[in-house]
Design a protein around this motif. Structure first.
Motif, PDB file in Angstrom:
ATOM      1  N   SER A 111       0.613  -1.347  -0.063  1.00  5.61           N
ATOM      2  CA  SER A 111       0.007  -0.039  -0.173  1.00  5.61           C
ATOM      3  C   SER A 111       0.853   1.330  -0.056  1.00  5.61           C
ATOM      4  O   SER A 111       0.485   2.245  -0.629  1.00  5.61           O
ATOM      5  CB  SER A 111      -0.904   0.135   1.180  1.00  5.61           C
ATOM      6  OG  SER A 111      -1.841  -0.842   1.145  1.00  5.61           O
ATOM      7  N   GLU A 112       1.996   1.250   0.836  1.00  4.16           N
ATOM      8  CA  GLU A 112       2.722   2.394   0.811  1.00  4.16           C
ATOM      9  C   GLU A 112       3.460   2.662  -0.560  1.00  4.16           C
ATOM     10  O   GLU A 112       3.677   3.815  -0.940  1.00  4.16           O
ATOM     11  CB  GLU A 112       3.887   2.207   1.751  1.00  4.16           C
ATOM     12  CG  GLU A 112       3.269   2.087   3.314  1.00  4.16           C
ATOM     13  CD  GLU A 112       4.433   1.939   4.151  1.00  4.16           C
ATOM     14  OE1 GLU A 112       5.571   1.406   3.973  1.00  4.16           O
ATOM     15  OE2 GLU A 112       4.181   2.024   5.456  1.00  4.16           O
ATOM     16  N   TRP A 113       3.847   1.343  -1.318  1.00  7.08           N
ATOM     17  CA  TRP A 113       4.463   1.475  -2.616  1.00  7.08           C
ATOM     18  C   TRP A 113       3.555   2.050  -3.529  1.00  7.08           C
ATOM     19  O   TRP A 113       3.815   2.957  -4.411  1.00  7.08           O
ATOM     20  CB  TRP A 113       4.818  -0.003  -2.901  1.00  7.08           C
ATOM     21  CG  TRP A 113       5.560  -0.001  -4.138  1.00  7.08           C
ATOM     22  CD1 TRP A 113       6.783  -0.246  -4.267  1.00  7.08           C
ATOM     23  CD2 TRP A 113       5.148   0.006  -5.595  1.00  7.08           C
ATOM     24  NE1 TRP A 113       7.330  -0.251  -5.513  1.00  7.08           N
ATOM     25  CE2 TRP A 113       6.079  -0.203  -6.452  1.00  7.08           C
ATOM     26  CE3 TRP A 113       3.812  -0.016  -6.204  1.00  7.08           C
ATOM     27  CZ2 TRP A 113       5.984  -0.458  -7.654  1.00  7.08           C
ATOM     28  CZ3 TRP A 113       3.835  -0.280  -7.469  1.00  7.08           C
ATOM     29  CH2 TRP A 113       4.837  -0.276  -8.300  1.00  7.08           C
ATOM     30  N   LEU A 114       2.356   1.636  -3.320  1.00  2.54           N
ATOM     31  CA  LEU A 114       1.260   2.545  -4.602  1.00  2.54           C
ATOM     32  C   LEU A 114       1.174   3.848  -3.980  1.00  2.54           C
ATOM     33  O   LEU A 114       0.639   4.687  -4.960  1.00  2.54           O
ATOM     34  CB  LEU A 114      -0.201   1.351  -4.175  1.00  2.54           C
ATOM     35  CG  LEU A 114      -0.133   0.171  -4.571  1.00  2.54           C
ATOM     36  CD1 LEU A 114      -1.301  -0.537  -4.267  1.00  2.54           C
ATOM     37  CD2 LEU A 114       0.212   0.333  -6.327  1.00  2.54           C
ATOM     38  N   GLU A 115       0.984   4.302  -2.890  1.00  2.00           N
ATOM     39  CA  GLU A 115       0.994   5.512  -2.465  1.00  2.00           C
ATOM     40  C   GLU A 115       1.940   6.497  -3.144  1.00  2.00           C
ATOM     41  O   GLU A 115       1.831   7.681  -3.557  1.00  2.00           O
ATOM     42  CB  GLU A 115       0.838   5.678  -0.842  1.00  2.00           C
ATOM     43  CG  GLU A 115      -0.672   5.597  -0.438  1.00  2.00           C
ATOM     44  CD  GLU A 115      -0.400   5.289   1.028  1.00  2.00           C
ATOM     45  OE1 GLU A 115       0.391   5.955   1.633  1.00  2.00           O
ATOM     46  OE2 GLU A 115      -1.580   4.477   1.696  1.00  2.00           O
ATOM     47  N   LYS A 116       3.303   5.836  -3.170  1.00  2.66           N
ATOM     48  CA  LYS A 116       4.354   6.568  -3.585  1.00  2.66           C
ATOM     49  C   LYS A 116       4.253   6.865  -5.002  1.00  2.66           C
ATOM     50  O   LYS A 116       4.613   7.985  -5.709  1.00  2.66           O
ATOM     51  CB  LYS A 116       5.813   5.876  -3.129  1.00  2.66           C
ATOM     52  CG  LYS A 116       7.073   6.803  -3.583  1.00  2.66           C
ATOM     53  CD  LYS A 116       7.355   7.892  -2.747  1.00  2.66           C
ATOM     54  CE  LYS A 116       8.575   8.498  -3.161  1.00  2.66           C
ATOM     55  NZ  LYS A 116       8.750   9.700  -2.881  1.00  2.66           N
ATOM     56  N   LEU A 117       3.853   5.935  -5.729  1.00  2.00           N
ATOM     57  CA  LEU A 117       3.601   5.791  -7.227  1.00  2.00           C
ATOM     58  C   LEU A 117       2.628   6.762  -7.582  1.00  2.00           C
ATOM     59  O   LEU A 117       2.884   7.740  -8.246  1.00  2.00           O
ATOM     60  CB  LEU A 117       3.555   4.320  -7.712  1.00  2.00           C
ATOM     61  CG  LEU A 117       3.135   4.441  -9.414  1.00  2.00           C
ATOM     62  CD1 LEU A 117       4.255   4.867 -10.042  1.00  2.00           C
ATOM     63  CD2 LEU A 117       2.622   2.795  -9.674  1.00  2.00           C
ATOM     64  N   ASP A 118       1.537   6.908  -6.613  1.00  2.93           N
ATOM     65  CA  ASP A 118       0.580   7.740  -7.172  1.00  2.93           C
ATOM     66  C   ASP A 118       0.868   8.872  -6.835  1.00  2.93           C
ATOM     67  O   ASP A 118       0.566   9.853  -7.687  1.00  2.93           O
ATOM     68  CB  ASP A 118      -0.842   7.309  -6.311  1.00  2.93           C
ATOM     69  CG  ASP A 118      -1.777   8.088  -6.495  1.00  2.93           C
ATOM     70  OD1 ASP A 118      -2.398   8.231  -7.481  1.00  2.93           O
ATOM     71  OD2 ASP A 118      -2.384   8.984  -5.664  1.00  2.93           O
ATOM     72  N   SER A 119       1.748   9.261  -5.766  1.00  4.88           N
ATOM     73  CA  SER A 119       2.079  10.661  -5.553  1.00  4.88           C
ATOM     74  C   SER A 119       2.983  11.321  -6.460  1.00  4.88           C
ATOM     75  O   SER A 119       2.768  12.340  -7.088  1.00  4.88           O
ATOM     76  CB  SER A 119       2.967  10.750  -4.129  1.00  4.88           C
ATOM     77  OG  SER A 119       3.490  12.012  -4.021  1.00  4.88           O
TER      78      SER A 119
END
Length: 160
Positions: free
Chosen positions: A84-92
């Motif tokens: 989930s953190e990985w996805l948030e970083k990519l989305d950001s």
């Protein structure tokens, strides 16, 4: 200012352009290989809800010991949180792009056709109402920006 003058005296303009092109290619490859090509796998990990076996292990080792086995429940929870953190970083990083670059990345890398494959470039650029040449230039620039923003964000182990 003196440094750039010294660099220009050591390297020719053509050599400087080649170095910058190699650097851009590095970040583009990083964005595609380490982030965008892993998107669907990481997204599945983030949404995964495995129920581990409910067998406890008893150990006489202190909890902080390196030999202490973490519970399966804890390991599944940590993987889900990390994904989930990985996805948030990519989305950001994607949100930092211009709206048309965001749409390009979304269409090319974050959506799949009904047969599970990605959309081809020839299908995408007419949807964006831009020409082929502008599309490829914009795609390179967007991937370069993403690669630079995402480089070193996470240690790559554990996200493969």
């Amino acid at each position: 200012m003196q440094f750039s003058t010294d660099v220009e005296n050591v390297f020719t303009q053509k050599e400087i352009e080649e170095i910058l092109k190699d650097e851009q290619n590095f970040y583009i490859e990083h964005a595609e290989k380490n982030w965008l090509n892993r998107y669907f796998k990481i997204k599945a990990m983030a949404n995964e809800t495995k129920v581990p076996s409910i067998i406890s292990s008893i150990s006489d080792m202190p909890h902080g010991s390196s030999n202490f086995k973490k519970s399966k429940t804890e390991m599944y929870a940590l993987k889900t949180i990390q994904a989930s953190e990985w996805l948030e970083k990519l989305d950001s990083a994607i949100q930092s792009l211009s709206p048309i670059e965001q749409e390009l990345i979304e269409l090319k890398y974050l959506r799949k056709r009904n047969d599970g494959s990605r959309y081809s470039d020839e299908v995408i650029y007419p949807q964006l109402y831009i020409g082929r040449k502008k599309y490829y230039k914009m795609k390179r620039e967007a991937l370069d920006i993403l690669g630079r923003k995402l480089y070193g964000a996470f240690a790559e182990r554990g996200y493969s």
